[in-house]
Design a protein around this motif. Structure first.
Motif: not given
Length: 322
Positions: A99-127
């Protein structure tokens, strides 16, 4: 050689759950971006595994770490100082750094939340893949545990979304992120300790009956945060005015969690007992009666928990409208 079937069963349940949350999140980022963060989550899982190996190597050179972690207090200590901080820290980094490497615009709360879920589920897939590769968990066990890492990370994902999408109160919001992250680490540790309790003798084994109720509460918390992201009002269960009535309603909520969580636990154990059996003997009278009675008993407890939940919701609605 890479077993594609293991990769399929490791990745497909988390991807399906990601698609489910993607459909529920308003103004969600592009699906391709979510998949990229899903991959970042899987990479963070590999990084976490490496850091845990380094930590254990160093810790074992100082104290007898491998011997300590065989007891339940040792498991709890390991979860609090090693597993929880490393895994939640790697997931947090997998969200924050891109997110901080591509700070072209301010993300919405909903966008950050779903990106967090995406990372957590990717972590789950690896596990999942690690468990399948070593044969330490079944596909059924890992599939029902698919949302767990998302439930762990939801508090700091929401706090991070508030911070990134906010224009004011940055210092306060930063403290909110740290507090939420610590909360995630503690919940992560509690879940792993409770899941290990049934390997011990009584009375420690009784702790395992808190495992699914606690997971059920965390799922409820995830849904409440999701409603905030969707800008929906929270679901109210505690609505009484007097202190005595509020304690009574809190007791009902706890009772519903115990009933519902252990109903799921009972069904989980039933599947574990039945799955190794030869299909040809499943319709024998004794086995069929055992399956039917256990299934109906746990279904009854589940419906009873659901009835308590519906009663509390109706009570809250009546108080709100009248």
């Amino acid at each position: 050689m890479l077993d594609l079937s293991l990769v399929f069963w490791a990745a497909i349940p988390p991807l399906l759950l990601l698609g489910y949350y993607y459909c529920r999140i308003p103004f969600a980022p592009a699906l391709l971006r979510l998949l990229i963060f899903f991959i970042f989550g899987a990479i963070s899982g590999i990084l976490a595994l490496s850091l845990e190996w380094i930590f254990e190597t160093v810790a074992n050179s100082v104290v007898n770490w491998h011997q300590m972690k065989r007891s339940l207090p040792g498991i709890a200590l390991r979860q609090l100082v090693e597993i929880g901080p490393i895994e939640e820290g790697c997931k947090l980094a997998a969200v924050v750094i891109p997110i901080y490497l591509q700070r072209r615009y301010r993300l919405l709360l909903s966008s950050v939340f779903i990106l967090t879920i995406a990372v957590a589920l990717g972590f789950t897939a690896e596990e999942n893949w690690i468990y399948f590769f070593h044969g330490t968990a079944s596909i059924f066990e890992r599939t029902i545990g698919t949302p767990v890492h998302a439930m762990f990370s939801a508090p700091w994902g929401y706090a991070l979304g508030v911070y990134i999408s906010s224009n004011t109160g940055l210092n306060q919001n930063r403290k909110f992120i740290f507090t939420a992250w610590v909360n995630s680490v503690i919940c992560h540790a509690i879940v792993n300790v409770l899941s290990s309790a049934w390997a011990y003798s009584l009375p420690l084994r009784f702790l395992s009956y808190g495992f699914f109720p606690f997971l059920l509460w965390m799922f409820w918390r995830l849904e409440q945060l999701l409603r905030k992201v969707q800008r929906k009002p929270p679901i109210i269960l505690i609505s009484a005015y007097t202190l005595q009535q509020r304690y009574w309603q809190r007791s009902l909520v706890l009772f519903a969690l115990l009933l519902g969580g252990n109903a799921i636990f009972g069904l989980f154990l039933l599947v574990r007992i039945v799955s190794p059996l030869n299909p040809s003997i499943l319709f024998e009278s004794d086995i069929l009666w055992f399956i039917l009675t256990r299934f109906l008993l746990n279904l009854f407890f589940g419906f009873l928990a659901w009835g308590i939940y519906r009663y509390l919701r109706r009570t809250a609605r009546r108080r709100y409208f009248y």
